[in-house]
Structures are given as structure tokens and as C-alpha cells.
Design a protein around this motif. Structure first.
Motif, PDB file in Angstrom:
ATOM      1  N   LEU A   1       0.768  -1.198   0.004  1.00 15.19           N
ATOM      2  CA  LEU A   1       0.179  -0.021  -0.116  1.00 15.19           C
ATOM      3  C   LEU A   1       1.043   1.298   0.123  1.00 15.19           C
ATOM      4  O   LEU A   1       0.622   2.145  -0.630  1.00 15.19           O
ATOM      5  CB  LEU A   1      -1.078  -0.129   1.310  1.00 15.19           C
TER       6      LEU A   1
ATOM      7  N   PHE B   1      -9.082   5.879  -8.291  1.00 14.12           N
ATOM      8  CA  PHE B   1      -7.931   4.994  -8.145  1.00 14.12           C
ATOM      9  C   PHE B   1      -6.648   5.974  -7.380  1.00 14.12           C
ATOM     10  O   PHE B   1      -5.951   5.801  -6.317  1.00 14.12           O
ATOM     11  CB  PHE B   1      -7.495   4.386  -8.998  1.00 14.12           C
TER      12      PHE B   1
ATOM     13  N   VAL C   1      -7.622   7.945  -4.248  1.00  9.79           N
ATOM     14  CA  VAL C   1      -7.512   7.147  -3.059  1.00  9.79           C
ATOM     15  C   VAL C   1      -5.966   6.991  -2.725  1.00  9.79           C
ATOM     16  O   VAL C   1      -5.759   7.167  -1.583  1.00  9.79           O
ATOM     17  CB  VAL C   1      -8.146   5.660  -3.320  1.00  9.79           C
ATOM     18  N   PHE C   2      -5.057   6.725  -3.549  1.00  9.59           N
ATOM     19  CA  PHE C   2      -3.928   6.443  -3.154  1.00  9.59           C
ATOM     20  C   PHE C   2      -2.842   7.660  -2.802  1.00  9.59           C
ATOM     21  O   PHE C   2      -2.070   7.625  -2.170  1.00  9.59           O
ATOM     22  CB  PHE C   2      -3.129   5.423  -4.182  1.00  9.59           C
TER      23      PHE C   2
ATOM     24  N   LEU D   1      -4.148   8.274   0.335  1.00 15.26           N
ATOM     25  CA  LEU D   1      -3.579   7.320   1.222  1.00 15.26           C
ATOM     26  C   LEU D   1      -2.078   7.848   1.867  1.00 15.26           C
ATOM     27  O   LEU D   1      -1.691   7.694   2.679  1.00 15.26           O
ATOM     28  CB  LEU D   1      -3.502   6.097   0.720  1.00 15.26           C
TER      29      LEU D   1
ATOM     30  N   LEU E   1      -7.201  10.483   2.292  1.00 16.92           N
ATOM     31  CA  LEU E   1      -8.090   9.417   2.330  1.00 16.92           C
ATOM     32  C   LEU E   1      -9.564   9.707   2.794  1.00 16.92           C
ATOM     33  O   LEU E   1     -10.463   9.493   2.021  1.00 16.92           O
ATOM     34  CB  LEU E   1      -7.553   8.185   2.625  1.00 16.92           C
TER      35      LEU E   1
ATOM     36  N   SER F   1     -14.611   1.197  -2.774  1.00 19.44           N
ATOM     37  CA  SER F   1     -13.135   1.156  -2.923  1.00 19.44           C
ATOM     38  C   SER F   1     -12.529   1.677  -1.733  1.00 19.44           C
ATOM     39  O   SER F   1     -11.510   1.021  -1.336  1.00 19.44           O
ATOM     40  CB  SER F   1     -12.745   1.272  -4.543  1.00 19.44           C
ATOM     41  N   GLY F   2     -12.826   3.040  -1.715  1.00 20.91           N
ATOM     42  CA  GLY F   2     -11.894   3.606  -0.735  1.00 20.91           C
ATOM     43  C   GLY F   2     -12.055   2.864   0.809  1.00 20.91           C
ATOM     44  O   GLY F   2     -11.166   2.873   1.463  1.00 20.91           O
TER      45      GLY F   2
ATOM     46  N   VAL G   1      -9.876   0.016   0.994  1.00 24.86           N
ATOM     47  CA  VAL G   1      -8.352   0.427   0.926  1.00 24.86           C
ATOM     48  C   VAL G   1      -8.296   0.739   2.406  1.00 24.86           C
ATOM     49  O   VAL G   1      -7.167   0.162   3.067  1.00 24.86           O
ATOM     50  CB  VAL G   1      -8.066   1.392  -0.054  1.00 24.86           C
TER      51      VAL G   1
ATOM     52  N   LEU H   1      -8.302  -2.279   4.914  1.00 23.81           N
ATOM     53  CA  LEU H   1      -7.179  -3.300   4.580  1.00 23.81           C
ATOM     54  C   LEU H   1      -6.079  -2.560   5.268  1.00 23.81           C
ATOM     55  O   LEU H   1      -5.274  -3.287   6.042  1.00 23.81           O
ATOM     56  CB  LEU H   1      -7.064  -3.252   3.067  1.00 23.81           C
ATOM     57  N   LEU H   2      -5.853  -1.262   5.196  1.00 20.70           N
ATOM     58  CA  LEU H   2      -4.606  -0.589   5.836  1.00 20.70           C
ATOM     59  C   LEU H   2      -4.942  -0.701   7.467  1.00 20.70           C
ATOM     60  O   LEU H   2      -3.841  -1.200   8.019  1.00 20.70           O
ATOM     61  CB  LEU H   2      -4.531   0.774   5.553  1.00 20.70           C
TER      62      LEU H   2
END
Lengths: 342, 660
Positions: free
Chosen positions: B64, B450, B453-454, B457, B609, B629-630, B633, B636-637
Motif C-alpha cells: 500500500l 484510484f 484514493v492512493f 492514502l 483519504l 473501493s475507498g 483500502v 485493509l490498511l
């Protein structure tokens, strides 16, 4: 013990006093917006501020010293904010003598901020208490199952679930519940049902908030119960109990469970604060008219008196919960003497 | 053992010379261990790598982080400006067109259909070529105005009994050179059981005349349900004042309904009000079109254009409502990528076509040398040459232009301009080699989610790492002083942390953000403000645990200073739990930042994020893929960080293993 309790309560009031004083001074340094709308409403607000000692009325505005000017059909009223420390002294006097926490300037103009909070507090408390009462037994049972089935499939499933639900932020849980149950399947209302709706809808409206609040807490309880019980299950006195002929069921119920309760009971109270702060987001996302949503509305509308009282409520709940946690250790386990000398 | 027992042992006869000291004459010095020495950290590391889930979590965090660093660098999509045509594209990965997810298609339900489209029924605001498969249509009712509605009637009723009611349209521009017929279709409300009496007027404003002329079309004795009136133009022209300068007038249609006796409300269903021109069916000012909605009677202005003329209650208090209005709705599968980037019609200039010709996509003859670029006839002839030469079956499959079906010569400027009506592949026109695809779709601003989001992040992680390191430093210093010296200093420092820790995090964050704004440094400050207390508490308890150990005492008796004792002896031994609690602080900070964004006080200027997530929260119903999707992520983090932290804790303190 009683001396200790009294000492702690005294300390809590002192802490609360310092925190609220700091909060008040910081809040008062922000410029307050007078209520919008009619001149009469504004005048009522300013006169109240003068009466409470936060502003003074000026006769003139020579040298532009007025902070607020109200134009009442050509008659000008000038008001000036008094220095913060002086406001602070007046604020203390107002609270101790009159229990006056100021009025709302935007949300419900010129209504007492305290009343507004008290009006919205029950919904928040009700949700939190129901969530607590559902999550304690469920979490406790899951924890016991996991501990007794240690390293077997049931334990792995529960532990994985616990890990996931402890980690996932509450807003994600709420969002997913709303996407699937409300929008996708249409079983539950997409918003907190209003007062007029029938009781079935109202009941269904509780499901998402309660589950959203409970999941994290259930996971927390299950994890803690499992940890405590696992530790106790491997202790010598349980081995002794088994060797003297008790069945496993008897040892678990009579010896293990009772001892594992010691750290768990205080945790129940500790979780209450956790749920309370978690409900702030929930109230916003699900449109629940509680104090969490009120807090956000008040901040976005710059209704600082309401923000102040709301913060005071959250602070006091937090402090008292900490106290209860500490005291409950002594009550649950007589071996622990709080405040005892070595 | 006592001596008595010793006698029971049988002592074997052993030669005395067998007892030789191995090191009899050797000088004994410290020897090196034959095994490799291990440090505390190496040992912890070895234990950590044995914990599979923690190792997996470490890899996920690393992955990530790499995405958070490299996606914003290598993904060229714009995430700062707003791009309207790319709004809300669903998730798509090239090559996944026929799978269940990431296929870039969405199911559209209940969209209003325009039944009058010349190419057949078409869902309103959707592109025909981008509709996948069949359109499933069904009849539905409407209760509000729509130009795609049919049938139905406006139910007009007075609020009070024994009162009349009036109803009037907004001004309509009419050319009285034409002849117009009026058709009215009315019905009484069955519940009222009384045929209403009404009058129908045209209030006409002639240009140049100050006075508004009222022309009576039907009078109060009218009780019919449907009737036509031929040539209302003549009736209106009869009232034309002398000072009127033109026959193009502004008129308003007006209705009056009378109350039918005691305890009856004035009420009426208006099914149709049609003003038509019998001589000119192509371009009429009003065309039959059933109305729709309580305030709007829709009248067709020309064949293509539908204009809603507003009707208002003018006399007395009343209400209007739409009854039995019908509309066609459709369910279908839609490919928004095709609509945004697929084939479409475009006007391209000669220069563009020549460019594509130079690049080898299309072929057509060169500009003849005997032609002049300033001659209109020559340009027209060249246009015809290109049209004749263009073979749409022979175009390069990568060609941006796939068909040319017409051209026009513009002669306004100094030189004639040749424009071609083309069918193009839009993504090729934009210079892309393939249909673009967004793995997480695009958000309400048409930005690649995408990347969004990153990028967010990255911001969140940066905030978390920075705040955690500052917290560790402050907490370590505070906790060591408090724990090492103890006594009065400890008491005082403890009271300070108690007060600071008593303020709910949300209150601290709010106060700081309200005072200092919501920029990145302020957020950092807000996270540090009370964040160090946890580290300080852990450090303090670790110091209490280790400061009375023998090795510390030994070092002290040898004359070591406080700083040496702290940094050389106590801290290295107590670092495990401190490090673990600091790692677990990072997800806490990210979570707090996301929470405050959800409460509307998020970072401004730098979309973290949490900010991106909370922005897409309001589209949860229409475009759930954004939040999904956000949220995946961030979850998951969080899960990875928790697993990682647990692994670290177990590694540093093996006695806690399995205790979660």
C-alpha cells in the motif's frame, strides 16, 4: 476506600474545571456571529450578552471601537466584546450562580444552549445504552467460545472476525450496512425515521445504528474475554481444581469465568466512552438527531455556545467513565485496594 | 543429601591419574561463544518472522505504501481540476469487459424514455450507441411535470367552498399571421357530480399598445366537456387596437371556473388545451400536447422543441395536481465509457484531417496545385474529392476518423473554411491508444478515483508517520523524565497528562482546527497535541519497571551519570512495548483524521483519504463503488497495521503470545 473515592471525585471536578476553562477561553477567542434575521432578535441576543457580562453597550462608536453594530431603523446600537479573562470571570459567575450556559445563536436562536443539548441527549444515550446491552453478552459469549475452543476452527473464525471488526473504522461499517441493507435490499430505512412514522419503521430504524455501534464493541469484548480466559485457563489453580476431581464445565464456570471478570467489568464502562464517540459519525451519516450531530451542525454553523456545552457534556461523560473504571476494579476484585499505600 | 545416604553408592575404582585438569596450565581468559551472539532485536525479528499473519500484514502495508508513493507519480490522470464529461464512470479494467465486476458497465433502472425520438425510443440523457443489449420498457405514472409525459390531466380545485378559481398561463409569443384553432378537453370531477361552468379568455398584449385586451373565447355558460373553436386568430384580431405596430403578440390563456352552488368547490379536470395551426403542420406555434403537472401545461413550440408554459392560480386560493399522468421508463445496461470515449459525431476542419492523413490513418488526394485556397468553388470541389475518395471500409483500424458523411464550406472569414461532418472514435481523437479505464471509477468531479484514493492514502500515511514520530519523541522524553526521577516531578507531570488526556480527542481536534484552520501543519499539531500521552505513559511504566534492576544499580555504583543510565541501560530494555504502541498509533491517527473529515472539518487543499471518502459518501446510493473501493483500502490498511502491531508486540514480549 471512601476517602479514595472522594479524593478521585474531587480531582475529577478539578480536572473538568481546568479543561472547561481552557475550552471556554479558546472558544471565546473565536469571533461569535450574531444570530441572523430580524433586528429585534439580534437586539435580544446582544442585550442578553450584555446582561451576562460578555459585552458592553456603547453610547457612541468614535474611533470604531464597537465590535458589533445593530441598525434598528436608523437608531444605532453599539456593542463591544469585553476582554476574554473578564468574560471568563463572568462566565464562572453565570454558571455557578444561575447555571446559565449561554444561548444558541444559529441553531435555535436565543434558546438556551443547555436546553438544546438536554433535548437531544436522550436519543444518543438510548442508542448507546442499547448498543452496550446488546454487545456485552454477545461479545462475552463469543470470547468464551473462542477461549474454550482455542486453536480450533471456531476460535479461528471468531478471532479473524474480531481482528477485522476491531480494525475497520465505524464509518465503513455504517456505510456498508447502508449500502447493503437499506439501498440494496431495501429492508431497512435509509435514514433515521422521523417522529411521525409508524412504530414498525421506527423499530427497523434502530437496527443499523445499533449494529454499527455494536460490531466494534462486540469485537473488543470478545478479544478481551478470550485473552483473559485463555490466561486463566492455563493457571495453576485451575489445574488444581481439575486434579481434585471437578469436571471441566465446573472449573470453567466456578473458577475461570469468575476470575476473568476482573478486568472485563471495568472494560464495559470503558467501552461506553468508545461507543459514545463512535456515535458522532453514525449520527451524521444516518441523520440521527443526537448530540453528536448537533455538535457538527453547531460547528459548521459557528454556534459556539452550543459547541461549548456539547464539549462540556462529552468531557464530563469521559471523566466520570474513567473514574467508574478505576473504582470498579476495587469493587469487582476485593484484592485490589485502590489508593492503598504499599 | 546426608552422609549416610552417600555410603549406599558404589564408588568404582578409578585410577587417580585419570583425573587431570584440562586447563591445568592454561591461562584462563574470556573465550568467544561458539554460538552466534544474538541481540534483543535480532531475537525479536526472528520471532516476528515466524508469525505468518503479521508478515503478510507487513507485506500488505509495504505494498500500500508503494502504491501511495508511485501511483501519484506514474498515473497521469488529473485529480485537481473538474472534468465534467468523465463524471461517475464505473470501475473498469481493460480486458474485463465480459466479467461481472470491473466491466465498466452499469445497470440503469427507471429512467424516463423519450418515445418521440426519430430513431426510436431513447432513455433521456443517454447515448444510444452506449446502451448494451435491449431496453426493457414499462409504463409508469408521474406526478410532476415532464415533457416526456402523456395523458393525465390537471385537477384544478378551489381551497374553499363557494369560491371561484382562476388559472392563467405564462406569456406565449404568437404570430397572428397564422390561423389557430383552439381545442379544449375537460371533464368534471365525478365526486363533485356537478358540471362546472367556466370561461376561457386570451389576454393579449399588442406591441405598441399599453392596454391588455381580453378576448373571450368561451363564456361562463360553457358546460361542455370537449369542444373546438376554429380560428381564434380572427377573434383576437378583431380586438386589435389602432396603435398596435405588429401582429406578433404576447398572449396569456386564462381560465375561470365558477363554484356550483352551496357547499361545492369550483373544480375541474383539464385534460387538454390545444392551440393548433391547421394549415401548417410542420412549424406550428402550439401543437397538441397533453399537459402535465399542476403548474405546467406543456405546449409544443415547433416540432422538436417542447416548452413548459407555467400556469398559475390567479383568483382565489386553490390547488392543482396532476392526475393519471403516464410516462414510459426503462431498465437497461449502459456503458458510460462508450458514451464518453466511444464513437461520436464531430465536425473536423480540413487541417485536422490533413494531420491524420500525414500520420497515415486515412487517405485522400492532395490539394490540387491548380486549385486556389481562397476560392469557394475550388474548396467545394476539393471537399467533394475527399468525400469521393474516402473509403470507410479501408480506414486504418487505429484511425481516429472512421467515416466522413458530409462537409460544409464556411465563407464568413477572409478565406473559406472547409469543415467535415465525421464519425470519430473519441479516445483516438484525444490521443489515447485504447479506451481509458479507471479501476476504481471516477468521482463526482470526473477524477480518477484510484489515483485519488492512493494520493489521499499517501497524505494520510505521511500525517500518521510524522505525527507518530513526533509523539514518540515527546512521549519518550516526558515519560523517561517522569518515570526515572519519580517523586514530586512525577506527580506534577502526571497531573498535567491527566488533564490533557481528559480532554476528548474530538474536542482537541475541533478547537485547534477552528482556531488555526484546516491545513496539513495544523492537523499535525492537532494529532500531536494529546497523541504523545500514550507513549509517555508506556515509557513511564517501563522506566518504573527497569530503573531498580540490579544492572542499573551496578552501573550507578560505578559512577554512571543519569543520562548514561537512561539511554544506555533502561531505554534499550524498555523499547519493545514503546515501539509497539507507537506503531499502533499510526492507524489511530489515520482513523482520527478520517473521522474529522467525515465530520466536515477535513484537510483543505490536500485531499486525504478521509476527505475523498467523505466527499463520495453522499453518492452512496447512486454510485456505491466509490465509497466501497475507498473503504476497502482504508480497512485493509487498518487490519494490516493492527496485525503488524500485534506481531511486533508478540515478538518483543513472547510471554504475551496468543493474548490479544
Amino acid at each position: 476506600m471512601w476517602k479514595y473515592v472522594l479524593k478521585r471525585i474531587g480531582l475529577i471536578f478539578l480536572t473538568a474545571f481546568i479543561i472547561l476553562s481552557l475550552t471556554f477561553i479558546l472558544m471565546k477567542l473565536l469571533k461569535i456571529d450574531p444570530p441572523p434575521g430580524q433586528v429585534q432578535v439580534q437586539l435580544a441576543f446582544f442585550n442578553d450578552q450584555v446582561r451576562l457580562g460578555y459585552m458592553v453597550k456603547l453610547n457612541h462608536n468614535i474611533g470604531n471601537i464597537a465590535d458589533y453594530i445593530v441598525n434598528d431603523n436608523g437608531v444605532y446600537h453599539y456593542y463591544r466584546i469585553v476582554p476574554v479573562m473578564q468574560q471568563y470571570v463572568n462566565w464562572l459567575r453565570n454558571i455557578f450562580l444561575e447555571w446559565n450556559w449561554g444561548v444558541s445563536t444559529q441553531i435555535k436562536i436565543n434558546a438556551s444552549a443547555m436546553d438544546i443539548i438536554l433535548e437531544q441527549l436522550p436519543v444518543t444515550m438510548r442508542l448507546n445504552i442499547i448498543a452496550l446491552f446488546t454487545s456485552v453478552p454477545v461479545g462475552f459469549i463469543l470470547g468464551i467460545v473462542a477461549a474454550l475452543q482455542k486453536n480450533r476452527p471456531a476460535d479461528h473464525i471468531i478471532s479473524t472476525g474480531v481482528m477485522i471488526f476491531i480494525s475497520i473504522p465505524s464509518f465503513v461499517v455504517i456505510t456498508f450496512l447502508m449500502i447493503t441493507l437499506s439501498y440494496g435490499l431495501g429492508w431497512l430505512p435509509t435514514q433515521w425515521p422521523s417522529v411521525q412514522l409508524d412504530s414498525t419503521t421506527k423499530f427497523l430504524g434502530y437496527i443499523i445504528p445499533i449494529s454499527a455501534l455494536s460490531f466494534g464493541t462486540i469485537a473488543g469484548f470478545a478479544r478481551y474475554t478470550r485473552a483473559e480466559l485463555t490466561e486463566i485457563m492455563s493457571s495453576e489453580f485451575l489445574l488444581l481444581a481439575r486434579t481434585k476431581g471437578l469436571t471441566k464445565r465446573q472449573t470453567v464456570i466456578r473458577h475461570a469465568l469468575r476470575n476473568s471478570m476482573v478486568p472485563i467489568v471495568p472494560m464495559i464502562i470503558g467501552q461506553f466512552i468508545g461507543i459514545l464517540s463512535g456515535s458522532m459519525i453514525l449520527e451524521n451519516l444516518y441523520g440521527i438527531p443526537g448530540i453528536g450531530r448537533l455538535f457538527v451542525t453547531a460547528i459548521s454553523q459557528k454556534d459556539y455556545n452550543v459547541v461549548m456545552v456539547d464539549m462540556a457534556v462529552y468531557t464530563m461523560i469521559g471523566l466520570f467513565a474513567t473514574l467508574l473504571v478505576d473504582l470498579s476494579y476495587g469493587i469487582v476484585d476485593p484484592r485490589i485496594r485502590m489508593g492503598a499505600r504499599k | 543429601m546426608s552422609n549416610k545416604e552417600n555410603k549406599d553408592f558404589i564408588v568404582p575404582e578409578v585410577d587417580k591419574k585419570d583425573f587431570v585438569f584440562v586447563q591445568q596450565d592454561k591461562a584462563i581468559h574470556d573465550l568467544k561463544f561458539e554460538t552466534k551472539p544474538t541481540t534483543f532485536f535480532k531475537d525479536a525479528m526472528r520471532r516476528f518472522t515466524k508469525n505468518k499473519s503479521s508478515v503478510a500484514a507487513t507485506y500488505i502495508i509495504g505494498f500500500l505504501m508503494i502504491l501511495a508513493i508511485f501511483v501519484p507519480i506514474f498515473n497521469p490522470n488529473d485529480i485537481n481540476s473538474s472534468q465534467n464529461e468523465l463524471r461517475f464512470l464505473p470501475p473498469r479494467i481493460n480486458g474485463f469487459q465480459n466479467t461481472a465486476i470491473f466491466n465498466g458497465k452499469e445497470k440503469i433502472k427507471g429512467v424516463v424514455v423519450d418515445m418521440n425520438d426519430p430513431e426510436g425510443p431513447l432513455p433521456v440523457n443517454y447515448v444510444r450507441t452506449a446502451i448494451v443489449g435491449d431496453i426493457e420498457m414499462y409504463e409508469s405514472t408521474i406526478t410532476s411535470a415532464s415533457i416526456y409525459g402523456r395523458d393525465g390531466s390537471v385537477f384544478l380545485t378551489s381551497t374553499n367552498t363557494n369560491r371561484d378559481i382562476g388559472y392563467r398561463s405564462s406569456p406565449i409569443t404568437v404570430d397572428l399571421a397564422n390561423t389557430y384553432d383552439l381545442t379544449i378537453d375537460l371533464s368534471a370531477n365525478a365526486a363533485l357530480e356537478v358540471a362546472p361552468n367556466y370561461a376561457f379568455y386570451a389576454d393579449v398584449t399588442f406591441p405598441g399598445a399599453a392596454e391588455i385586451k381580453t378576448v373571450t373565447l368561451f363564456d361562463f355558460s360553457s358546460t361542455f366537456t370537449s369542444r373546438s373553436l376554429a380560428d381564434i386568430t380572427a377573434l383576437i384580431l378583431a380586438e386589435k387596437p389602432v396603435e398596435a405596430t405588429s401582429d406578433v403578440v404576447s398572449l396569456r390563456l386564462r381560465f375561470h371556473v365558477t363554484s356550483q352552488g352551496v357547499n361545492h368547490r369550483a373544480a375541474l379536470h383539464m385534460n387538454q388545451v390545444i392551440v393548433s395551426n391547421p394549415n401548417d403542420t410542420e412549424d406550428v406555434t402550439f401543437v397538441p400536447h397533453n399537459f402535465v403537472d399542476g403548474n405546467n401545461v406543456l405546449v409544443r413550440n415547433g416540432v422538436a422543441e417542447l416548452i413548459a408554459y407555467t400556469w398559475n392560480i390567479i383568483n382565489g386560493a386553490g390547488t392543482t395536481s396532476l392526475v393519471n399522468g403516464k410516462i414510459t421508463r426503462a431498465n437497461f445496461t449502459y456503458d458510460p465509457y462508450e458514451a464518453a470515449f466511444g464513437k461520436r459525431d464531430m465536425v473536423l476542419g480540413l487541417d485536422k484531417l490533413e494531420n491524420y492523413k500525414r500520420e497515415g490513418y486515412i487517405e485522400f488526394p492532395d490539394f490540387p496545385s491548380n486549385f486556389s485556397k481562397s476560392s469557394v468553388t475550388d474548396m467545394e470541389a476539393y471537399g467533394n474529392m475527399i468525400m469521393a475518395a474516402f473509403d470507410k471500409d479501408a480506414v486504418d483500424h487505429k484511425s481516429p476518423v472512421v467515416d466522413i458523411y458530409g462537409f460544409s464550406v464556411l465563407t464568413n472569414g477572409p478565406r473559406p473554411i472547409l469543415d467535415f461532418d465525421c464519425q470519430v472514435v473519441y479516445y483516438r481523437i484525444l490521443g489515447r491508444n485504447a479506451m481509458p479505464s479507471f479501476m476504481f471509477g471516477t468521482n463526482q468531479f470526473g477524477q480518477d478515483y484510484f489515483k485519488k484514493v492512493f494520493f489521499g492514502l499517501g497524505i494520510s500515511l505521511l500525517l500518521g508517520l510524522l505525527a507518530a514520530s513526533i509523539n514518540i519523541i515527546i512521549g519518550l522524553i516526558w515519560g523517561s523524565i517522569s518515570g526515572y526521577y519519580g517523586g514530586g516531578i512525577d506527580m506534577l507531570m502526571e497531573r498535567i497528562t491527566e488533564i490533557l488526556g481528559g480532554i476528548p480527542t474530538i474536542v482537541v481536534l475541533t478547537l485547534i482546527i477552528l482556531h488555526l484552520g484546516n491545513s496539513f501543519p495544523v492537523f499535525l499539531l492537532a494529532m500531536v497535541m494529546t497523541g504523545w500521552i500514550g507513549t509517555a505513559a508506556t515509557t513511564r511504566s517501563q522506566f518504573y519497571r527497569y530503573k531498580r534492576r540490579e544492572y542499573v544499580l551496578a552501573s550507578r555504583t560505578l559512577g554512571a551519570k543519569d543520562s548514561r543510565l537512561i539511554f544506555r541501560h533502561i531505554l534499550p530494555n524498555s523499547v519493545g512495548p514503546i515501539f509497539t504502541s507507537s506503531v499502533l498509533m499510526i492507524p489511530g491517527i489515520i482513523f482520527a483524521e478520517a473521522t474529522i473529515s467525515y465530520l466536515g472539518l477535513g484537510l483543505q487543499g490536500l485531499p486525504s483519504l478521509g476527505v475523498s471518502l467523505s466527499e463520495s459518501q453522499q453518492y452512496i446510493f447512486s454510485h456505491p463503488y466509490l465509497v466501497t473501493s475507498g473503504a476497502i483500502v482504508i480497512s485493509l490498511l487498518m487490519i494490516s497495521f493492527n496485525l503488524f502491531g500485534n506481531g511486533l508486540r508478540d515478538a518483543f514480549n513472547p510471554s504475551l503470545k496468543g493474548v490479544e
